[in-house]
Scaffold this motif. Structure first.
Motif, PDB file in Angstrom:
ATOM      1  N   UNK A 147      -4.655  11.231   9.608  1.00 61.15           N
ATOM      2  CA  UNK A 147      -4.639  11.273  11.070  1.00 61.15           C
ATOM      3  C   UNK A 147      -3.808  12.439  11.584  1.00 61.15           C
ATOM      4  N   UNK A 148      -2.745  12.784  10.845  1.00 54.17           N
ATOM      5  CA  UNK A 148      -1.876  13.896  11.243  1.00 54.17           C
ATOM      6  C   UNK A 148      -2.121  15.145  10.404  1.00 54.17           C
ATOM      7  N   UNK A 149      -2.857  14.976   9.286  1.00 52.71           N
ATOM      8  CA  UNK A 149      -3.035  16.059   8.319  1.00 52.71           C
ATOM      9  C   UNK A 149      -1.678  16.578   7.854  1.00 52.71           C
TER      10      UNK A 149
ATOM     11  N   UNK B  22      12.477  16.059  -0.806  1.00 49.96           N
ATOM     12  CA  UNK B  22      11.122  15.887  -0.293  1.00 49.96           C
ATOM     13  C   UNK B  22      10.836  16.959   0.744  1.00 49.96           C
ATOM     14  N   UNK B  23       9.563  17.174   0.981  1.00 49.11           N
ATOM     15  CA  UNK B  23       9.150  18.075   2.047  1.00 49.11           C
ATOM     16  C   UNK B  23       7.841  17.586   2.641  1.00 49.11           C
ATOM     17  N   UNK B  24       7.555  18.063   3.819  1.00 43.64           N
ATOM     18  CA  UNK B  24       6.318  17.744   4.521  1.00 43.64           C
ATOM     19  C   UNK B  24       5.571  19.043   4.786  1.00 43.64           C
ATOM     20  N   UNK B  25       4.241  18.971   4.770  1.00 38.26           N
ATOM     21  CA  UNK B  25       3.438  20.146   5.089  1.00 38.26           C
ATOM     22  C   UNK B  25       2.349  19.742   6.072  1.00 38.26           C
ATOM     23  N   UNK B  26       2.326  20.424   7.204  1.00 37.79           N
ATOM     24  CA  UNK B  26       1.359  20.149   8.263  1.00 37.79           C
ATOM     25  C   UNK B  26       0.127  21.024   8.036  1.00 37.79           C
TER      26      UNK B  26
ATOM     27  N   UNK C  12       5.090   4.911   7.643  1.00 39.55           N
ATOM     28  CA  UNK C  12       5.164   3.720   8.485  1.00 39.55           C
ATOM     29  C   UNK C  12       4.166   3.845   9.635  1.00 39.55           C
ATOM     30  N   UNK C  13       4.055   5.033  10.175  1.00 41.87           N
ATOM     31  CA  UNK C  13       3.101   5.343  11.232  1.00 41.87           C
ATOM     32  C   UNK C  13       2.780   6.825  11.124  1.00 41.87           C
ATOM     33  N   UNK C  14       1.990   7.340  12.062  1.00 36.44           N
ATOM     34  CA  UNK C  14       1.637   8.757  12.015  1.00 36.44           C
ATOM     35  C   UNK C  14       2.828   9.674  12.259  1.00 36.44           C
ATOM     36  N   UNK C  15       3.927   9.122  12.783  1.00 36.73           N
ATOM     37  CA  UNK C  15       5.093   9.948  13.115  1.00 36.73           C
ATOM     38  C   UNK C  15       6.384   9.454  12.474  1.00 36.73           C
ATOM     39  N   UNK C  16       6.278   8.555  11.490  1.00 37.61           N
ATOM     40  CA  UNK C  16       7.485   7.992  10.901  1.00 37.61           C
ATOM     41  C   UNK C  16       7.266   7.646   9.433  1.00 37.61           C
ATOM     42  N   UNK C  17       8.311   7.897   8.615  1.00 41.66           N
ATOM     43  CA  UNK C  17       8.284   7.556   7.201  1.00 41.66           C
ATOM     44  C   UNK C  17       9.551   6.813   6.820  1.00 41.66           C
TER      45      UNK C  17
ATOM     46  N   UNK D 233      11.464  10.898  11.246  1.00 40.42           N
ATOM     47  CA  UNK D 233      10.611  10.818  12.430  1.00 40.42           C
ATOM     48  C   UNK D 233      10.259  12.211  12.936  1.00 40.42           C
ATOM     49  N   UNK D 234       9.060  12.326  13.454  1.00 38.64           N
ATOM     50  CA  UNK D 234       8.670  13.564  14.118  1.00 38.64           C
ATOM     51  C   UNK D 234       9.282  13.568  15.509  1.00 38.64           C
ATOM     52  N   UNK D 235      10.031  14.628  15.839  1.00 40.33           N
ATOM     53  CA  UNK D 235      10.676  14.703  17.149  1.00 40.33           C
ATOM     54  C   UNK D 235      10.027  15.734  18.057  1.00 40.33           C
TER      55      UNK D 235
END
Length: 255
Positions: free
Chosen positions: A126-128, A147-151, A172-177, A198-200
């Motif tokens: 959903x967020x890719x 860890x890292x995230x890649x959009x 947990x959701x599209x904007x939270x882990x 969280x995505x801010x």
């Protein structure tokens, strides 16, 4: 690595205007709704064929060493808008080494049968956004995590690299882990604390450790006496060329 399956529901809106012919003629015509491509996979014996709107676009043939597993289709977010893709992964019934015995990457193919992305990690379609996380104990009191995230939805991609000694392990959701931070106490015991990511903003994610262990900490650069609270800002990352390993490529044919 967690396998994924998801579904898509599309909704449309229609507006009917009751007006005199002259007024109606002056109104702009509504844009035609985007066509939805229907993806499907057909298996006959050792051959798996991917189709788009009933037309074959790619063929995969099982080898003596592995089988192709079709994991379904998903819609992913890209810079050009939502895009449907097939998800496939190889399975080795009799692995010859630890690499074959472990979790395999997910290979995403688009509606033309082209390899679109190779996914290793926990992917949120959903967020890719892809989560890559590592944690390992090297010795007593030496517990490393990262860890890292890649959009993937942007061109170029945005990569968020966290420097705290923590790892994320569940969306947990599209904007939270959910995340955890291994903390070494003064007696050498490692205690994992809970944290959240969280995505801010579209270009920032924040890691927040919830609480410190009750035991006294063995303070070190990667084990501070204060809570981890890190804001990671995305850095442009040029997408890598997507290719299949030679053994998988030998079983793949694009029409």
């Amino acid at each position: 690595m967690t396998r994924l399956s998801t579904g898509l529901k599309a909704a449309g809106l229609a507006l009917i205007l009751l007006s005199p012919p002259a007024v109606a003629a002056a109104l702009p015509k509504a844009a035609a709704p985007a066509k939805t491509v229907v993806l499907a996979a057909v298996r006959k014996g050792v051959v798996l064929t991917l189709t788009a709107d009933g037309k074959p676009v790619a063929r995969f043939t099982n080898s003596a060493a592995f089988n192709w597993n079709e994991l379904g289709s998903v819609v992913i977010k890209t810079a050009a808008g939502p895009r449907p893709v097939f998800m496939l992964s190889p399975n080795y019934p009799e692995p010859e080494d630890s690499d074959q015995a472990g979790d395999q990457p997910n290979y995403l193919f688009d509606e033309t049968g082209r390899l679109f992305w190779v996914i290793e990690g926990q992917f949120n379609p959903a967020k890719s956004v892809l989560l890559e996380s590592q944690h390992e104990t090297f010795s007593v009191g030496d517990y490393k995590a990262s860890f890292d995230l890649e959009d993937f939805s942007r061109t170029p991609h945005l990569k968020f690299v966290f420097k705290s000694n923590c790892y994320a392990d569940e969306w947990v959701s599209d904007t939270e882990l959910k995340a955890h931070c291994p903390r070494t106490t003064a007696n050498g015991e490692v205690v994992e604390t809970d944290a959240v990511v969280r995505q801010v903003s579209p270009t920032q994610w924040r890691l927040t450790e919830r609480a410190l262990p009750k035991a006294k900490l063995k303070v070190a650069p990667d084990n501070p006496a204060t809570l981890f609270n890190e804001l990671a800002t995305g850095v442009r990352a040029k997408p890598e060329v997507q290719t299949l390993p030679d053994d998988l490529a030998a079983t793949y044919k694009r029409f």
